[in-house]
Design a protein around this motif. Structure first.
Motif, PDB file in Angstrom:
ATOM      1  N   UNK A 194       0.830  -1.215   0.000  1.00 34.04           N
ATOM      2  CA  UNK A 194       0.000   0.000   0.000  1.00 34.04           C
ATOM      3  C   UNK A 194       0.860   1.258   0.000  1.00 34.04           C
ATOM      4  N   UNK A 195       0.179   2.389  -0.181  1.00 39.98           N
ATOM      5  CA  UNK A 195       0.814   3.708  -0.118  1.00 39.98           C
ATOM      6  C   UNK A 195       1.894   3.856  -1.206  1.00 39.98           C
ATOM      7  N   UNK A 196       1.661   3.243  -2.348  1.00 38.03           N
ATOM      8  CA  UNK A 196       2.595   3.367  -3.467  1.00 38.03           C
ATOM      9  C   UNK A 196       3.799   2.459  -3.388  1.00 38.03           C
ATOM     10  N   UNK A 197       3.858   1.602  -2.375  1.00 38.75           N
ATOM     11  CA  UNK A 197       4.990   0.685  -2.222  1.00 38.75           C
ATOM     12  C   UNK A 197       4.678  -0.665  -2.861  1.00 38.75           C
ATOM     13  N   UNK A 198       5.689  -1.281  -3.447  1.00 32.32           N
ATOM     14  CA  UNK A 198       5.526  -2.636  -3.955  1.00 32.32           C
ATOM     15  C   UNK A 198       5.528  -3.600  -2.777  1.00 32.32           C
ATOM     16  N   UNK A 199       4.706  -4.632  -2.886  1.00 32.45           N
ATOM     17  CA  UNK A 199       4.660  -5.610  -1.804  1.00 32.45           C
ATOM     18  C   UNK A 199       6.039  -6.240  -1.632  1.00 32.45           C
ATOM     19  N   UNK A 200       6.527  -6.237  -0.403  1.00 36.29           N
ATOM     20  CA  UNK A 200       7.873  -6.748  -0.131  1.00 36.29           C
ATOM     21  C   UNK A 200       7.873  -7.344   1.277  1.00 36.29           C
ATOM     22  N   UNK A 201       7.649  -8.672   1.342  1.00 29.77           N
ATOM     23  CA  UNK A 201       7.563  -9.337   2.646  1.00 29.77           C
ATOM     24  C   UNK A 201       8.883  -9.299   3.413  1.00 29.77           C
ATOM     25  N   UNK A 202       9.993  -9.318   2.678  1.00 30.94           N
ATOM     26  CA  UNK A 202      11.298  -9.308   3.339  1.00 30.94           C
ATOM     27  C   UNK A 202      11.501  -7.999   4.094  1.00 30.94           C
ATOM     28  N   UNK A 203      11.203  -6.870   3.429  1.00 34.47           N
ATOM     29  CA  UNK A 203      11.337  -5.571   4.098  1.00 34.47           C
ATOM     30  C   UNK A 203      10.361  -5.466   5.262  1.00 34.47           C
ATOM     31  N   UNK A 204       9.157  -6.003   5.040  1.00 33.43           N
ATOM     32  CA  UNK A 204       8.150  -5.966   6.107  1.00 33.43           C
ATOM     33  C   UNK A 204       8.663  -6.702   7.336  1.00 33.43           C
ATOM     34  N   UNK A 205       9.200  -7.906   7.115  1.00 34.83           N
ATOM     35  CA  UNK A 205       9.709  -8.703   8.241  1.00 34.83           C
ATOM     36  C   UNK A 205      10.854  -8.000   8.953  1.00 34.83           C
ATOM     37  N   UNK A 206      11.725  -7.362   8.187  1.00 37.85           N
ATOM     38  CA  UNK A 206      12.862  -6.637   8.781  1.00 37.85           C
ATOM     39  C   UNK A 206      12.373  -5.501   9.683  1.00 37.85           C
ATOM     40  N   UNK A 207      11.341  -4.793   9.217  1.00 35.73           N
ATOM     41  CA  UNK A 207      10.800  -3.681  10.006  1.00 35.73           C
ATOM     42  C   UNK A 207      10.062  -4.189  11.243  1.00 35.73           C
ATOM     43  N   UNK A 208       9.305  -5.277  11.077  1.00 35.06           N
ATOM     44  CA  UNK A 208       8.628  -5.863  12.246  1.00 35.06           C
ATOM     45  C   UNK A 208       9.659  -6.285  13.297  1.00 35.06           C
ATOM     46  N   UNK A 209      10.769  -6.844  12.816  1.00 40.37           N
ATOM     47  CA  UNK A 209      11.816  -7.307  13.736  1.00 40.37           C
ATOM     48  C   UNK A 209      12.391  -6.147  14.536  1.00 40.37           C
ATOM     49  N   UNK A 210      12.610  -5.015  13.871  1.00 37.32           N
ATOM     50  CA  UNK A 210      13.147  -3.837  14.564  1.00 37.32           C
ATOM     51  C   UNK A 210      12.186  -3.359  15.658  1.00 37.32           C
ATOM     52  N   UNK A 211      10.898  -3.340  15.318  1.00 39.12           N
ATOM     53  CA  UNK A 211       9.903  -2.899  16.304  1.00 39.12           C
ATOM     54  C   UNK A 211       9.756  -3.942  17.409  1.00 39.12           C
TER      55      UNK A 211
END
Length: 619
Positions: A138-155
């Motif tokens: 969403x929000x103009x971003x391409x779906x990217x599960x790897x980046x999502x997981x990396x960000x979830x991990x940081x939080x």
């Protein structure tokens, strides 16, 4: 002098940090009476001196109308001032303003820019939100599960409860990381340990489905209750459904179901609102109120809720709280079915089967039934099985019918059909005892009331009782006991069940299970006919012909034989043939008599077969 007084003195002397601390004290009621206006005053003084923390807090006060009139534009302005100084929370807030048009124009590119800045500065909410955007594309971003997981991990490393849950979801499904069920459960447990509703809900689903951990219904229900307790709307709805249906070890309790549906509905869960509407429609756990039911259903249906649309269809079909309109019912069922709602699919299929509100259409019937089967629905499998059994829209195939009934045996209707197949030896080896045992199992389950209120289990229960009566009467799968059959049918006949009236009349007529009594036989045959049953036509003719329980009247006898013959009754066809052959009341017509005997013989009437043989027709 207290710490607050010392801080207030510094604040009055123009110390920006002290002004900010004084504002927090008034904001939170720390050491002083909580006061939004005073908090706003001191945040303003500090913010105007350029303190980023204060600028962000002042933006929050404007955004939520605390101590000042709500003003999204001023809120965004103060967030922006703070964000430009590198304040992470404000950067996140600016991103939200751009994404949701809160005081700033919609600009997803700028929103993402500020989210990234905030996330890079370590703000956990930004990391979580940006992870969600990458996960969903969403929000103009391409779906990217790897980046999502990396960000979830940081939080998650900052112990963010929702991020812990979302990272667990990544490990469960292999989104951006290698699948690791053990790790997924650990993360769900860490999330839940913070009383996070979504963490509890993930544990509920895990233990319920038994996919990533050993199935444990008791634990699943416990976690669902915890999620509901911490105000998760979906969990509240699901818990309401458990009480509504009495499933997974939870005792059926409509009052508790209504209580949870209400809580979920208050949070605009439209699924819950739809179910709440049906509770009011039928008076389940709450006083019956059809108008309120329709109001609730309409308020959910307007948001395209599939449950509500399906239930509105039922209201229009049966005239519940609205004027009966079968065409409108079909319209609602169609909208619901198009969203893959099984309630809409199944009811729409029945409309095409029965011609309710729409022309009968076997192609559309088959399409929607197959749709339900594709979705794994047992009711749809039962319907398709019945279609194969009767040759409706498909070629008759008892084997396929039986297979579908077995696949959907959790549906009580399918088990009824399985018993019928065993009784008749259709699609499977004949086994009357097995059929009798299944009928008794179904009867026990009907009494448990574990089936949907809309499934009309009371009618099914009495239908099963009638069949058990037939088993006793004929000795199918059980020692013959005509008296037992008589007792079953008498109870049902007195409640107004037409088939049982006919069976009871047979008992009195032939003296089976009870002393022969033609008067009572005639009484029950007459009662059944008054309820539009066609089955008694032939026997009523016999009563009038022979004076069984009524004065002899051969004209009336003929009328009933003719009615029975028109319905295709084999014995009535034979008896009408007798009247033509003997020229009794009717003009003698041997050809017509033979024609009727042949029709009767084709239906297996032994009297007709014998008479045709006597007349020289070898069958």
């Amino acid at each position: 002098m207290s710490n607050f007084e010392e801080m207030l003195k510094l604040a009055k002397n123009g110390d920006a940090k002290a002004q900010y601390e004084v504002a927090i004290c008034y904001d939170e009621g720390d050491g002083v009476t909580q006061n939004d206006k005073k908090a706003f005053k001191w945040y303003s003084k500090s913010a105007k001196q350029g303190l980023a923390d204060a600028q962000n807090s002042l933006g929050y006060m404007y955004e939520n109308g605390l101590g000042v009139g709500q003003n999204s534009f001023k809120a965004a302005s103060w967030y922006l001032k703070s964000a430009e100084q590198g304040y992470a929370m404000a950067q996140y807030n600016v991103g939200l303003c751009y994404e949701n048009m809160r005081g700033l124009p919609l600009d997803t590119e700028k929103a993402v820019y500020w989210y990234i800045k905030s996330a890079d500065n370590g703000y956990e909410d930004a990391q979580l939100h940006l992870g969600n955007l990458y996960s969903e594309g969403k929000c103009g971003l391409n779906q990217d599960y790897k980046k999502a997981a990396e960000l979830y991990k940081k939080a998650a490393e900052q112990n963010n409860a929702i991020a812990l849950n979302n990272l667990g979801d990544c490990y469960e499904k292999g989104y951006g990381v290698k699948k690791n069920f053990k790790k997924a459960i650990e993360l769900y447990e860490k999330s839940a340990s913070q009383n996070c509703a979504i963490g509890y809900y993930s544990l509920y689903e895990s233990y319920l489905n038994g996919h990533i951990i050993e199935k444990d219904i008791e634990k699943a229900v416990h976690y669902l209750q915890e999620a509901a307790k911490f105000k998760d709307a979906v969990a509240q709805f699901e818990l309401g459904k458990l009480y509504y249906y009495g499933e997974n070890g939870v005792e059926k309790d409509y009052k508790k179901a209504v209580a949870w549906f209400e809580k979920s509905s208050e949070k605009d869960n439209y699924d819950a609102r739809a179910y709440l509407g049906m509770c009011y429609a039928y008076g389940l756990g709450v006083e019956k109120n059809e108008k309120k039911a329709v109001t609730l259903l309409e308020s959910a249906a307007i948001f395209e809720n599939a449950y509500a649309e399906g239930f509105m269809g039922l209201c229009y079909q049966d005239g519940i709280g609205v004027k009966k309109n079968e065409k409108t019912a079909v319209w609602y069922y169609t909208k619901s079915a198009q969203k893959n709602s099984l309630y809409g699919i199944n009811n729409l299929a029945r409309c095409y089967l029965e011609g309710t509100g729409v022309e009968k259409d076997e192609k559309k019937l088959l399409y929607w039934v197959n749709k339900g089967v594709e979705l794994g629905n047992n009711y749809a499998k039962w319907m398709l099985g019945c279609m194969y059994f009767d040759g409706i829209a498909v070629e008759k195939d008892y084997n396929k019918a039986f297979k579908l009934f077995v696949e959907s045996k959790e549906n009580i209707n399918s088990r009824n059909e399985i018993a019928q197949c065993y009784m008749l030896g259709l699609g499977t080896k004949k086994d009357e005892k097995k059929a009798f045992d299944i009928y008794n199992e179904i009867l026990k389950d009907c009494k448990k009331e574990n089936y949907r209120i809309f499934g009309n289990t009371v009618e099914l229960e009495n239908s099963i009782k009638e069949k058990i009566g037939l088993c006793y009467y004929n000795g199918n799968g059980v020692t013959q006991n005509a008296q037992k059959a008589f007792e079953i049918w008498k109870e049902l006949a007195e409640k107004g069940y037409v088939k049982s009236m006919n069976y009871l009349a047979d008992c009195y007529y032939y003296g089976k299970g009870v002393k022969q009594d033609y008067a009572l036989a005639f009484k029950w045959l007459d009662s059944a006919v008054k309820l539009n049953s066609t089955a008694p036509y032939n026997n009523l003719g016999m009563c009038y012909e022979n004076g069984y329980g009524v004065k002899v009247d051969k004209k009336k006898a003929l009328q009933w034989f003719r009615k029975g013959a028109n319905e295709g009754n084999a014995f009535a066809l034979y008896n009408l043939g007798r009247y033509y052959e003997n020229g009794e009341i009717l003009i003698k017509n041997k050809e017509k008599a033979i024609e009727l005997y042949k029709k009767s013989a084709e239906k297996g009437c032994e009297y007709a077969i014998k008479r045709l043989n006597e007349l020289g027709f070898k069958l």
